[in-house]
Design a protein around this motif. Structure first.
Motif, PDB file in Angstrom:
ATOM      1  N   GLN A  43       0.884  -1.067  -0.107  1.00  0.00           N
ATOM      2  CA  GLN A  43      -0.264  -0.107   0.135  1.00  0.00           C
ATOM      3  C   GLN A  43       0.890   1.149  -0.089  1.00  0.00           C
ATOM      4  O   GLN A  43       0.771   2.232  -0.599  1.00  0.00           O
ATOM      5  N   VAL A  44       2.039   1.305   0.691  1.00  0.00           N
ATOM      6  CA  VAL A  44       2.691   2.353   0.865  1.00  0.00           C
ATOM      7  C   VAL A  44       3.613   2.551  -0.562  1.00  0.00           C
ATOM      8  O   VAL A  44       3.558   3.733  -0.992  1.00  0.00           O
ATOM      9  N   LEU A  45       4.068   1.311  -0.998  1.00  0.00           N
ATOM     10  CA  LEU A  45       4.897   1.436  -2.401  1.00  0.00           C
ATOM     11  C   LEU A  45       3.740   1.967  -3.664  1.00  0.00           C
ATOM     12  O   LEU A  45       4.159   2.894  -4.357  1.00  0.00           O
ATOM     13  N   ASN A  46       2.667   1.652  -3.427  1.00  0.00           N
ATOM     14  CA  ASN A  46       1.652   2.189  -4.444  1.00  0.00           C
ATOM     15  C   ASN A  46       1.298   3.746  -4.305  1.00  0.00           C
ATOM     16  O   ASN A  46       1.336   4.244  -5.212  1.00  0.00           O
ATOM     17  N   ALA A  47       1.199   4.068  -2.950  1.00  0.00           N
ATOM     18  CA  ALA A  47       0.980   5.728  -2.929  1.00  0.00           C
ATOM     19  C   ALA A  47       2.225   6.200  -3.301  1.00  0.00           C
ATOM     20  O   ALA A  47       1.928   7.404  -3.730  1.00  0.00           O
ATOM     21  N   GLU A  48       3.499   6.001  -2.907  1.00  0.00           N
ATOM     22  CA  GLU A  48       4.643   6.418  -3.108  1.00  0.00           C
ATOM     23  C   GLU A  48       5.018   6.734  -4.664  1.00  0.00           C
ATOM     24  O   GLU A  48       5.999   7.476  -5.066  1.00  0.00           O
ATOM     25  N   LEU A  67      -3.269   6.038  -0.435  1.00  0.00           N
ATOM     26  CA  LEU A  67      -3.044   5.242   0.733  1.00  0.00           C
ATOM     27  C   LEU A  67      -4.167   5.178   1.440  1.00  0.00           C
ATOM     28  O   LEU A  67      -4.186   4.044   2.044  1.00  0.00           O
ATOM     29  N   VAL A  68      -4.957   6.109   1.758  1.00  0.00           N
ATOM     30  CA  VAL A  68      -6.294   6.029   2.695  1.00  0.00           C
ATOM     31  C   VAL A  68      -7.205   5.087   1.829  1.00  0.00           C
ATOM     32  O   VAL A  68      -7.754   4.224   2.324  1.00  0.00           O
ATOM     33  N   SER A  69      -7.307   5.013   0.431  1.00  0.00           N
ATOM     34  CA  SER A  69      -8.120   4.181  -0.240  1.00  0.00           C
ATOM     35  C   SER A  69      -7.725   2.890  -0.062  1.00  0.00           C
ATOM     36  O   SER A  69      -8.748   2.144   0.025  1.00  0.00           O
ATOM     37  N   GLN A  70      -6.663   2.337  -0.348  1.00  0.00           N
ATOM     38  CA  GLN A  70      -6.075   1.235  -0.243  1.00  0.00           C
ATOM     39  C   GLN A  70      -6.266   0.493   1.173  1.00  0.00           C
ATOM     40  O   GLN A  70      -6.672  -0.622   1.230  1.00  0.00           O
ATOM     41  N   ASN A  71      -5.978   1.258   2.225  1.00  0.00           N
ATOM     42  CA  ASN A  71      -5.865   0.753   3.476  1.00  0.00           C
ATOM     43  C   ASN A  71      -7.222   0.741   4.014  1.00  0.00           C
ATOM     44  O   ASN A  71      -7.781  -0.361   4.915  1.00  0.00           O
ATOM     45  N   SER A  72      -8.393   1.659   3.768  1.00  0.00           N
ATOM     46  CA  SER A  72      -9.619   1.633   4.044  1.00  0.00           C
ATOM     47  C   SER A  72     -10.594   0.805   3.317  1.00  0.00           C
ATOM     48  O   SER A  72     -11.701   0.312   3.608  1.00  0.00           O
ATOM     49  N   ASN A  89      -7.356  14.093   5.575  1.00  0.00           N
ATOM     50  CA  ASN A  89      -6.141  14.460   6.164  1.00  0.00           C
ATOM     51  C   ASN A  89      -5.828  13.670   7.370  1.00  0.00           C
ATOM     52  O   ASN A  89      -4.978  13.365   7.839  1.00  0.00           O
ATOM     53  N   ARG A  90      -7.105  13.761   8.121  1.00  0.00           N
ATOM     54  CA  ARG A  90      -6.987  12.581   9.570  1.00  0.00           C
ATOM     55  C   ARG A  90      -6.559  11.359   9.302  1.00  0.00           C
ATOM     56  O   ARG A  90      -5.659  10.793  10.088  1.00  0.00           O
ATOM     57  N   ALA A  91      -7.097  10.906   8.259  1.00  0.00           N
ATOM     58  CA  ALA A  91      -6.746   9.540   7.865  1.00  0.00           C
ATOM     59  C   ALA A  91      -5.375   9.412   7.362  1.00  0.00           C
ATOM     60  O   ALA A  91      -4.679   8.344   8.012  1.00  0.00           O
ATOM     61  N   ALA A  92      -4.987  10.202   6.457  1.00  0.00           N
ATOM     62  CA  ALA A  92      -3.783  10.170   6.032  1.00  0.00           C
ATOM     63  C   ALA A  92      -2.704  10.290   7.184  1.00  0.00           C
ATOM     64  O   ALA A  92      -1.523   9.715   7.260  1.00  0.00           O
ATOM     65  N   ASN A  93      -2.926  11.318   8.054  1.00  0.00           N
ATOM     66  CA  ASN A  93      -1.837  11.499   9.272  1.00  0.00           C
ATOM     67  C   ASN A  93      -1.576  10.458   9.970  1.00  0.00           C
ATOM     68  O   ASN A  93      -0.796   9.965  10.703  1.00  0.00           O
TER      69      ASN A  93
END
Length: 108
Positions: A43-48, A67-72, A89-93
């Motif tokens: 998920q991190v790699l896809n976001a990066e 990042l939020v989409s893939q995680n949630s 922003n709250r979710a991403a933070n």
């Protein structure tokens, strides 16, 4: 004691953010909350992937959305089109704190 571990250890293992009002999209899907947990490496790699080369605000926002989409599990287009920016922003933070906790500081 390893200070890198304490940052992640201080985070709740999951975070549920209520979407009020719930997001209702065409086709009948309704999203009432974002259920988040420590992001997986993929998920991190896809976001990066959005952060290559010179990047600005739009690329950082795509990073957060991905990042939020893939995680949630909430589709990215739903978050992009209907999620309030403060909620995103709250979710991403929350998710970003796990990523930062896993980064080395150069000190041992």
């Amino acid at each position: 004691m390893n200070s890198e571990a304490t940052v992640a250890d201080d985070l709740p293992p999951t975070l549920t953010i209520e979407l009020d009002p719930p997001i209702e999209v065409k086709g009948g899907a309704t999203y009432s909350e974002l259920n988040l947990s420590e992001p997986l490496s993929g998920q991190v790699l896809n976001a990066e992937k959005h952060l290559k080369g010179n990047f600005g605000a739009a690329e950082l926002r795509l990073y957060a959305l991905t990042l939020v989409s893939q995680n949630s599990g909430v589709p990215m287009n739903v978050l992009r089109d209907y999620c309030p920016i403060g909620t995103l922003n709250r979710a991403a933070n929350y998710l970003q704190r796990f990523i930062e906790a896993g980064q080395g500081t150069g000190a041992s």
